[in-house]
Design a protein around this motif. Sequence first.
Motif, mmCIF file in Angstrom:
data_model
loop_
_atom_site.group_PDB
_atom_site.id
_atom_site.type_symbol
_atom_site.label_atom_id
_atom_site.label_comp_id
_atom_site.label_asym_id
_atom_site.label_seq_id
_atom_site.Cartn_x
_atom_site.Cartn_y
_atom_site.Cartn_z
ATOM 1 N N LYS A 531 -14.944 -7.550 7.086
ATOM 2 C CA LYS A 531 -13.944 -8.173 6.340
ATOM 3 C C LYS A 531 -13.918 -7.937 4.883
ATOM 4 O O LYS A 531 -15.146 -7.400 4.369
ATOM 5 C CB LYS A 531 -14.570 -9.878 6.420
ATOM 6 N N TRP A 532 -12.900 -8.222 4.151
ATOM 7 C CA TRP A 532 -12.780 -7.908 2.786
ATOM 8 C C TRP A 532 -11.803 -8.878 2.262
ATOM 9 O O TRP A 532 -10.935 -9.155 2.888
ATOM 10 C CB TRP A 532 -12.405 -6.590 2.509
ATOM 11 N N ASN A 533 -11.707 -8.931 0.749
ATOM 12 C CA ASN A 533 -10.767 -9.736 -0.077
ATOM 13 C C ASN A 533 -9.653 -8.706 -0.449
ATOM 14 O O ASN A 533 -9.946 -7.619 -0.766
ATOM 15 C CB ASN A 533 -11.563 -10.617 -1.103
ATOM 16 N N GLU A 534 -8.510 -9.338 -0.883
ATOM 17 C CA GLU A 534 -7.677 -8.727 -1.522
ATOM 18 C C GLU A 534 -8.224 -8.394 -2.957
ATOM 19 O O GLU A 534 -8.932 -8.917 -3.453
ATOM 20 C CB GLU A 534 -6.344 -9.435 -1.514
ATOM 21 N N ILE A 535 -7.416 -7.122 -3.475
ATOM 22 C CA ILE A 535 -7.753 -6.814 -4.746
ATOM 23 C C ILE A 535 -6.877 -7.716 -5.849
ATOM 24 O O ILE A 535 -5.978 -8.424 -5.367
ATOM 25 C CB ILE A 535 -7.385 -5.488 -5.224
ATOM 26 N N ILE A 544 0.202 -2.521 -2.274
ATOM 27 C CA ILE A 544 -0.828 -2.318 -1.179
ATOM 28 C C ILE A 544 -0.045 -1.970 0.061
ATOM 29 O O ILE A 544 0.481 -2.771 0.658
ATOM 30 C CB ILE A 544 -1.997 -3.308 -1.161
ATOM 31 N N THR A 545 -0.131 -0.629 0.562
ATOM 32 C CA THR A 545 0.360 -0.304 1.866
ATOM 33 C C THR A 545 -0.343 -0.258 2.929
ATOM 34 O O THR A 545 0.224 -0.617 3.948
ATOM 35 C CB THR A 545 1.379 1.008 1.474
ATOM 36 N N ASN A 546 -1.634 0.122 2.966
ATOM 37 C CA ASN A 546 -2.518 -0.263 4.071
ATOM 38 C C ASN A 546 -4.049 -0.001 3.283
ATOM 39 O O ASN A 546 -4.198 0.242 2.258
ATOM 40 C CB ASN A 546 -2.340 0.900 4.850
ATOM 41 N N TYR A 547 -4.965 -0.266 4.203
ATOM 42 C CA TYR A 547 -6.342 -0.174 4.269
ATOM 43 C C TYR A 547 -6.903 0.717 5.005
ATOM 44 O O TYR A 547 -6.258 0.756 6.289
ATOM 45 C CB TYR A 547 -7.058 -1.810 4.291
ATOM 46 N N THR A 548 -7.692 1.351 4.694
ATOM 47 C CA THR A 548 -8.566 2.350 5.531
ATOM 48 C C THR A 548 -9.972 2.094 5.393
ATOM 49 O O THR A 548 -10.714 1.989 4.434
ATOM 50 C CB THR A 548 -8.290 3.960 4.976
ATOM 51 N N ILE A 549 -10.607 1.944 6.685
ATOM 52 C CA ILE A 549 -12.146 1.593 6.831
ATOM 53 C C ILE A 549 -12.565 2.768 7.104
ATOM 54 O O ILE A 549 -12.585 3.430 8.179
ATOM 55 C CB ILE A 549 -12.303 0.496 8.025
ATOM 56 N N PHE A 550 -13.571 3.076 6.424
ATOM 57 C CA PHE A 550 -14.592 4.324 6.595
ATOM 58 C C PHE A 550 -15.974 3.836 6.900
ATOM 59 O O PHE A 550 -16.414 3.112 6.025
ATOM 60 C CB PHE A 550 -14.539 5.293 5.278
ATOM 61 N N TYR A 551 -16.362 4.621 8.120
ATOM 62 C CA TYR A 551 -17.736 3.983 8.739
ATOM 63 C C TYR A 551 -18.381 5.223 9.102
ATOM 64 O O TYR A 551 -17.910 6.014 9.744
ATOM 65 C CB TYR A 551 -17.594 2.778 9.542
ATOM 66 N N LYS A 552 -19.630 5.130 8.768
ATOM 67 C CA LYS A 552 -20.476 6.294 9.028
ATOM 68 C C LYS A 552 -22.041 6.011 9.709
ATOM 69 O O LYS A 552 -22.593 5.386 8.691
ATOM 70 C CB LYS A 552 -20.621 7.419 7.848
ATOM 71 N N PRO A 553 -22.430 6.412 10.771
ATOM 72 C CA PRO A 553 -23.739 6.063 11.146
ATOM 73 C C PRO A 553 -24.675 6.930 10.375
ATOM 74 O O PRO A 553 -24.389 7.859 9.973
ATOM 75 C CB PRO A 553 -23.557 6.436 12.620
ATOM 76 N N GLU A 558 -18.506 10.713 9.726
ATOM 77 C CA GLU A 558 -17.636 9.699 9.297
ATOM 78 C C GLU A 558 -16.519 9.671 10.070
ATOM 79 O O GLU A 558 -15.830 10.431 10.328
ATOM 80 C CB GLU A 558 -17.409 9.928 7.840
ATOM 81 N N LEU A 559 -16.062 8.393 10.286
ATOM 82 C CA LEU A 559 -14.840 7.934 11.076
ATOM 83 C C LEU A 559 -14.152 6.757 10.108
ATOM 84 O O LEU A 559 -14.684 6.550 9.263
ATOM 85 C CB LEU A 559 -15.342 7.212 12.396
ATOM 86 N N ASN A 560 -12.944 6.786 10.529
ATOM 87 C CA ASN A 560 -12.134 5.981 9.706
ATOM 88 C C ASN A 560 -10.860 5.161 10.676
ATOM 89 O O ASN A 560 -10.669 5.844 11.578
ATOM 90 C CB ASN A 560 -11.448 6.542 8.495
ATOM 91 N N GLU A 561 -10.333 4.022 10.090
ATOM 92 C CA GLU A 561 -9.289 3.400 10.824
ATOM 93 C C GLU A 561 -8.616 2.889 9.743
ATOM 94 O O GLU A 561 -9.054 2.431 8.995
ATOM 95 C CB GLU A 561 -9.981 2.199 11.620
ATOM 96 N N THR A 562 -7.343 2.872 10.092
ATOM 97 C CA THR A 562 -6.208 2.550 9.042
ATOM 98 C C THR A 562 -5.404 1.401 9.581
ATOM 99 O O THR A 562 -5.151 1.263 10.764
ATOM 100 C CB THR A 562 -5.265 3.386 8.809
ATOM 101 N N ASP A 566 -1.577 -6.486 5.333
ATOM 102 C CA ASP A 566 -1.628 -7.926 5.625
ATOM 103 C C ASP A 566 -2.929 -8.028 6.360
ATOM 104 O O ASP A 566 -3.338 -9.425 6.810
ATOM 105 C CB ASP A 566 -0.496 -8.515 6.147
ATOM 106 N N VAL A 567 -3.568 -7.204 6.880
ATOM 107 C CA VAL A 567 -5.015 -7.259 7.714
ATOM 108 C C VAL A 567 -6.179 -7.110 6.571
ATOM 109 O O VAL A 567 -6.158 -6.286 5.767
ATOM 110 C CB VAL A 567 -5.083 -5.960 8.858
ATOM 111 N N LEU A 568 -6.969 -8.302 6.771
ATOM 112 C CA LEU A 568 -8.196 -8.360 5.652
ATOM 113 C C LEU A 568 -9.359 -8.391 6.540
ATOM 114 O O LEU A 568 -10.585 -8.696 5.964
ATOM 115 C CB LEU A 568 -8.066 -9.773 4.857
#
Length: 861
Positions: A531-535, A544-553, A558-562, A566-568
């Motif tokens: 979860k995150w808050n808007e800037i 803001i056009t999109n958010y990209t979630i970068f996650y890495k074990p 490293e993997l990512n999801e876009t 409007d998704v927070l």
Amino acid sequence: MFSNLIWMFVLLCSSVAGENAIRDADIFPSSPEIERGSSLELSCVLRKNYMPQRNASHIIWKLNNELIAPENYNIVNETVSNITIHNFTYSKAYVQCLMGKKLPLVHTEVKSGFRPDMPENISCVYFYDANLTCTWDAGRETSFTTKYTLYRKLTSVPDTVSPCETTTESCSFLNPDNAYSNDFCFQVEAKNVLGASLTECVPIPLQKIEKFAPPEILSVKKIPGIKQLLMVTWKMPEKIIPLKHIICQVQYRNLYSNFTEFVNVSMISNKNIGSCNLTGLWDSTDYSVAIRCVNNESAFWSGWSGEKNGSTEEGAPSGKVDLWRVIESSRSSRNRSVHLMWKPLKSFPPSGRILGYKIRYFPENKAAQKRTNNSTEQKMTLLLNEEAHIISVTAYNSAGESPEAILRIPSADEKSSQMIEKVVTSTTNEEVVVQWITSEAETTKYVVEWYEELQMDPFGRSWQYVSNSTKWKNNKKNFKPFICYNILVYPLYGSNVAAPSHTQIYAEEKEPSEGPVADTVILGKNEVTVKWNEISKAKRNGFITNYTIFYKPEHGKELNETVNSDVLQYRLKSLQANTQYTVQIMASNKAGGTTGEPKTFKTLKLDKEDIFFIAIPVEISILCLIGLWITCVLKKHTFKKVCWPDIPNPEESLAVEWPPASSVNNSFLKRMSSQTKTVEDINVLEYCFPEESQEGSLLINYENHASECTDINSKGITNRGEKILHNEENEAAKSFSPSMPYIITDQFTRSQMQSAWIPVKEVQPIEVEANDLSGLQQNPVKSEENYDEEVLKLEDFSEKALFNPYLKNSVKTREFLVSESLPEHSTEERKSQSSVLPPFQPNVPGQSYVTVDMFRLAKGQ
């Protein structure tokens, strides 16, 4: 130190060589100046006192420190060496003569240039009673010093020549050598080292070249009562040819425009003051005026005088002000704050100098309640009630007021219609473009309002009226970069304002100033919710056009999801259990993206399902244990009766009075129990009396089988010779009823006992020697060491034993069962055998009681 000495030696040798060069050789010509592109010829001459072993053949030449090819050398004799350089194009060069390659003899500087061109375009200017100055065009640069001579000749007497020498391209003859009445011709000569050129004599009359100083403007002023007019007055210069016709040109321009107009005024040169009226001007307008004059015969105008400003008579403002409003409703009361803003129209002619503004307002249906406020500023806030109001604003000056600009403020509960269906914004390299689509074709006038999204001051808004168009453009310079602007389009119909349509725009975008901060709210075994808050709006710098979630074990890829803007929050799936991850969120706009601070989290070992499947069996087990415990608590008396029965104490029985000798019997039983291990196995006999009347019967058969009894029960008494069987019923009853063991059994106990004990084969009597039995009766308290000699004299019980009232409902039959491990006897003997037991002592520790209660005893087979 050594290097310094070497340098000093080199310098000394050079100075010596220089002295020798000066003394031993010469170069001719010494400083040549030639025409560029021609051939250069030089001679190096050795002196007689030069070293005899050297001659001109050893001389070499250098041009700018570069060797000249030997084919250009010419050895005249032993002392003279010539050099010829064809097509010399250097403007300046150094030629050196050397003896050999290292010893310089002499050097010189060579310059090249051009002959002077014939001067052209001779022109002269005559300043009356001051000077006569002529100028000309000298042509190309010669690279040499050129001298110019200006010759002035009288046309009537050509031999009368007045020269004027200079090195520049102009020359002046000063007063009083300039006679105005004479005619002259002018001639220029140019000369340098390479040659000279002379022009023809050009005749120039002085009255045609006269030029005087600029006039001086005395005043530019308006005439009271006359509008659109200015009167200009100026003074002529003193040094001017008298009695000549003069033309003066008046230039004036509106300060609000770049358009300039001219007016020519004729006058006689003997008049020192000139004037003219400028008409057809704008009211209340500032003008700038300048003047120049010229002799009617001359070709040269004087210079422009200095500019001077003047303003025409004021008129009432001709245009309406540009009026707009912002309405703020009050939550605490029915009153509303109406913020009025206006600006004068930039029209031509302008409205003059505005002294102030008048604001008039009244309820729509109550014109008699009109109020008037004055303001020198271009804004005002009115506190109005919920009724509809009519507001007008006029600008005024000393001449009057402008036409009214009128706006209608709707009532608080009035709902205006939506006429604009869609608003689209775009940007170009230099402009911001807004277009809209309206549902009402009759609407032709709109107001475009724009302001910063974070702007809280209503007076900080900008607006512009648009007519006969659904497209609006504005320069990007009017918008701050990286700032979000709200744009509203209001349709206008008359003085009414319809509901606006809203949109937003960035004139220029860049990547966000900061990225979102990630947080994990729901952790699982193989998934997690991020979860995150808007800037904040001030740091977005664009949409803001999109958010990209970068996650890495940890130690992984490293993997990512876009996701959309409007998704927070987002659920990451297919994660590894019990693994630490690092997650970051990047916010992107058209210009780029910015990543926030990293956040670490660790997935769980077990998820809810795993815990559920583990907890269910545990909870069921706990519930079973609790149920069993509750059952035990509720049925504890039943379980106690079954598992731990209450054994009756014969001593406390009121049915029988126990003899003192019972202790002897008990000792005997103890002895028998310790010595005869095979008799310890006792089986439960089922109830064998079908009739209720037989419950009081007690049958104990003692049969005399001394030999078998000795073999089975006690090996220690097999050597006794005499065996006695007692059959008196009274003795049997006394020795049995109060102290015999009892067995308590029910169906459950029966089944358990049947599986544990050996099946009953035959009821066999216990044989006891007579001597031991009699001895036991005489001395019931003998020690255990002499117990082998004691004999209990027993009598046979008959088939029907005496009934003991204590054993009613408790004992049906008492039989001692012999284990199958005992030696087998004949069938006839087994049928006739019965058990013989010594009497038992009541309430003796370690003594066994076997009770049969309410159950049938099985017959011995």
